[in-house]
Design an enzyme around this catalytic site. Structure first.
Site, PDB file in Angstrom:
ATOM      1  N   ASP A 149       0.820  -1.205   0.000  1.00  0.00           N
ATOM      2  CA  ASP A 149       0.000   0.000   0.000  1.00  0.00           C
ATOM      3  C   ASP A 149       0.864   1.270   0.000  1.00  0.00           C
ATOM      4  OD1 ASP A 149      -2.423   1.462   0.343  1.00  0.00           O
ATOM      5  OD2 ASP A 149      -2.072   1.545   2.499  1.00  0.00           O
ATOM      6  N   GLU A 382       3.723  -8.170   7.215  1.00  0.00           N
ATOM      7  CA  GLU A 382       2.487  -8.844   6.833  1.00  0.00           C
ATOM      8  C   GLU A 382       2.684  -9.954   5.793  1.00  0.00           C
ATOM      9  OE1 GLU A 382      -0.672  -6.059   6.124  1.00  0.00           O
ATOM     10  OE2 GLU A 382      -0.591  -5.369   8.188  1.00  0.00           O
ATOM     11  N   TYR A 434      -6.319  -3.628  12.787  1.00  0.00           N
ATOM     12  CA  TYR A 434      -7.194  -2.490  12.452  1.00  0.00           C
ATOM     13  C   TYR A 434      -8.611  -2.734  12.944  1.00  0.00           C
ATOM     14  CZ  TYR A 434      -3.357  -0.515   9.838  1.00  0.00           C
ATOM     15  OH  TYR A 434      -2.149   0.061   9.516  1.00  0.00           O
ATOM     16  N   GLU A 470       0.900  -1.561  14.154  1.00  0.00           N
ATOM     17  CA  GLU A 470       0.038  -0.721  13.293  1.00  0.00           C
ATOM     18  C   GLU A 470      -1.373  -0.715  13.841  1.00  0.00           C
ATOM     19  OE1 GLU A 470      -0.069  -1.348   9.043  1.00  0.00           O
ATOM     20  OE2 GLU A 470       2.103  -1.720   8.942  1.00  0.00           O
TER      21      GLU A 470
HETATM   22  C1  BDP Z   1      -1.287  -2.586   6.688  1.00  0.00           C
HETATM   23  C2  BDP Z   1       0.003  -2.454   5.907  1.00  0.00           C
HETATM   24  C3  BDP Z   1       0.312  -0.994   5.534  1.00  0.00           C
HETATM   25  C4  BDP Z   1      -0.935  -0.336   4.986  1.00  0.00           C
HETATM   26  C5  BDP Z   1      -2.020  -0.386   6.058  1.00  0.00           C
HETATM   27  C6  BDP Z   1      -3.309   0.313   5.620  1.00  0.00           C
HETATM   28  O1  BDP Z   1       1.097  -2.972   6.637  1.00  0.00           O
HETATM   29  O2  BDP Z   1       1.368  -0.955   4.604  1.00  0.00           O
HETATM   30  O3  BDP Z   1      -0.717   0.972   4.558  1.00  0.00           O
HETATM   31  O4  BDP Z   1      -2.314  -1.735   6.305  1.00  0.00           O
HETATM   32  O5  BDP Z   1      -4.095  -0.339   4.929  1.00  0.00           O
HETATM   33  O6  BDP Z   1      -1.847  -3.815   6.474  1.00  0.00           O
HETATM   34  O7  BDP Z   1      -3.507   1.467   5.941  1.00  0.00           O
END
Ligand code: BDP
Length: 560
Positions: A149, A382, A434, A470
């Site tokens: 991404d 990932e 997330y 993250e």
């Molecule tokens: C994660 C990835 C990262 C993406 C992020 C996203 O590690 O590179 O930018 O998601 O979707 O899975 O914001």
């Protein structure tokens, strides 16, 4: 190979500036100087400079070319150093091929011979990615598909330098701080053919601390390096014909089942995932942006970042040492897939990918070994670690790396607890999650329910500390909503605040890295409002609401 520096034995000439550029065919060879090219800055990506859409999104080879002259001393050796080109490249000097670059984020260092009065340097860059490149990519119906991404920026991204060396030069310096109770010993290995080597250690006040004729050096009552006090020493290595100064810090790193210890004290990582990315310059090293990023990290009271998802420029690594920012240094292994059932044809990780992966791990450790800020290496982001094939690969790559460094190793994991086949392998379990965004979108309560359980399960099952590398939410600055809704600043704040509440209850969670420091460019897509907007700062580095929250939270934050 040591970074080029000038002193009484060595000179450095920069070739940064305005070069010539054009897209070329696959069989192109720069036999003669190109007449039909346009102007382009170096270092920078070309994609946000050009106005033609077809060139901006060009997939294939491009030529970068410059001519130059400088005074040549026949008693010296000359080398070319290109900090990074994305991605692979071929390098021609006065029309002759002299070398290749194997990856978009690593330096290329080559001997230069037969220098003329006016010389022509041509760099042919190929920006196409396959599963035998890192990061991996593939082609579908002749079009490049990338899973990661971030925008596939192309160009000469870091400094281009020519440097001179004495004939018998110092090739490398490895500084190991020997960890004992008093932290008082360092051992230095110098790679040179010279005899008679002298070693001088200078402290931050520029006073001589030790002079030695051997590489086993003792420093009495040393100042240790830490984010609170990023104390740096300088080692001067001198031979009868060469000299090199290398900065270093003394610090001790250890991992227990619940903690990450720096100088014997548990540390809590507060910070971000980052990208090298900025308006116009793209992935080009940009000192103004680098300094602004570090000023923002200090302003917000962060103490760390991950070089997601590839090694950053040496300038950034030097700044991390100086500003006192802990770095998780990541190799460009993003979105690895092994399983044959994806119907990707040949597009999956294989032995050739692994050979490259190991080589890039080795080169990263060689490049960054003397940086006190680097406290952990991340070997993948990932990977599909729920796949059976991932385990054997992962075991092999981690074993290989453990023979090269004593620092802890990790990878950023997106496979859920119970599905990941590799969580017993790293020293620290890093997870990207997330909840409230990709999972259970807009359900804030799911964070307490799922994240808390997952982190606890990972820790109790594997007996290792867990780090949330993250989490976050896309947010368009200036969009407000009461009650909060997707893309509003209030929504991002709620996700980050609730995640932090959960982490505060978990003593074995050793860090929080918000995704992302600043908004960044991605490929176009329905889920991307001009790029990834999970930054707590905008792409031009101004704060969103969440940045003020984190600044207050991280000030005097003391979890342990
Ligand atoms: C994660 C990835 C990262 C993406 C992020 C996203 O590690 O590179 O930018 O998601 O979707 O899975 O914001």
């Amino acid at each position: 190979m040591l970074y080029p520096k000038s002193n009484k034995y060595r000179e450095v000439f920069s070739l940064n500036g305005i070069w010539k550029f054009k897209p070329v065919t696959d069989d192109f060879v720069p036999t003669n100087e190109s007449a039909d090219s346009q102007l382009i800055p170096v270092p920078a990506s070309f994609n946000e400079i050009v106005t033609d859409k077809n060139i901006k999104n060009y997939e294939g080879k491009v030529l970068y070319e410059t001519t130059f002259s400088f005074p040549v001393n026949q008693n010296k050796l000359y080398r070319l150093r290109i900090g990074a080109t994305s991605h692979k490249c071929e390098i021609y000097f006065n029309g002759e091929k002299i070398g290749v670059g194997i990856n978009g984020f690593y330096p290329i260092d080559l001997p230069l011979e037969n220098l003329l009065e006016v010389n022509r340097l041509s760099v042919v860059i190929d920006n196409r990615l396959t599963f035998q490149c890192l990061p991996v990519g593939r082609f579908v119906n002749g079009k490049q598909v990338i899973n990661h991404d971030f925008y596939n920026f192309t160009g000469i991204h870091r400094d281009v330098l020519i440097y001179s060396l004495p004939k018998n030069y110092i090739k490398d310096i490895i500084i190991n701080t020997v960890v004992n109770n008093d932290y008082e010993k360092i051992s230095v290995t110098v790679d040179t053919d010279c005899k008679n080597i002298s070693y001088t250690v200078i402290n931050a006040q520029k006073q001589v601390v030790v002079k030695s004729e051997s590489g086993n050096i003792t420093i009495k009552n040393p100042n240790l390096w830490s984010p609170e006090s990023p104390y740096l020493y300088t080692l001067i290595v001198e031979t009868e014909c060469d000299k090199y100064e290398e900065r270093f810090g003394i610090r001790k790193v250890e991992v227990t089942s619940t903690a990450f210890l720096l100088n014997d004290k548990p540390v809590y990582f507060k910070g971000f995932g980052l990208h090298e990315d900025f308006i116009l310059s793209g992935k080009g090293n940009n000192s103004a942006v680098n300094i602004r990023n570090f000023e923002l990290l200090k302003w917000i009271n962060a103490n760390s970042f991950r070089t997601s998802h590839y090694p950053y420029s040496e300038e950034i690594m030097d700044l991390a040492d100086e500003y006192g920012i802990l770095v998780i240094d990541e190799v460009p292994a993003v979105c690895m897939k092994w399983w044959e059932g994806y119907n990707f044809g040949e597009n999956r990780v294989d032995e050739q990918t692994k050979v490259l992966h190991k080589e890039l791990i080795k080169q990263l450790i060689e490049r960054d070994k003397n940086h006190p800020s680097v406290v952990m290496y991340s070997l993948m982001n990932e990977p599909e670690s729920a796949e059976e094939e991932a385990r054997e690969y992962c075991l092999d790559v981690f074993d290989y790396t453990r023979a090269l460094t004593k620092l802890p190793l990790t990878f950023a994991n997106c496979a859920y607890f119970g599905q990941c086949k590799c969580s017993d392998i790293p020293d620290v379990i890093c997870i990207n999650r997330y909840y409230g965004w990709y999972d259970y979108h807009a359900d804030i309560d799911c964070i307490a329910k799922h994240l808390q359980k997952e982190i606890t399960d990972f820790n109790t099952t594997y007996n290792k500390p867990v780090f949330l590398t993250e989490f976050g939410a896309d947010t368009v600055e200036g969009v407000h909503s009461l009650p909060s809704e997707t893309f509003s600043e209030e929504f991002q704040l709620e996700i980050i605040e609730e995640t932090c509440n959960v982490l505060d209850k978990l003593p074995y969670c050793i860090g929080e890295h918000v995704w992302h420091l600043a908004d960044f460019k991605t490929k176009q897509g329905l889920t991307r409002v001009r790029g990834n907007r999970k930054g707590v700062f905008t792409r031009d580095r101004q704060p969103k609401m969440a940045a003020h929250f984190l600044r207050r939270r991280w000030k005097n934050f003391n979890k342990f």
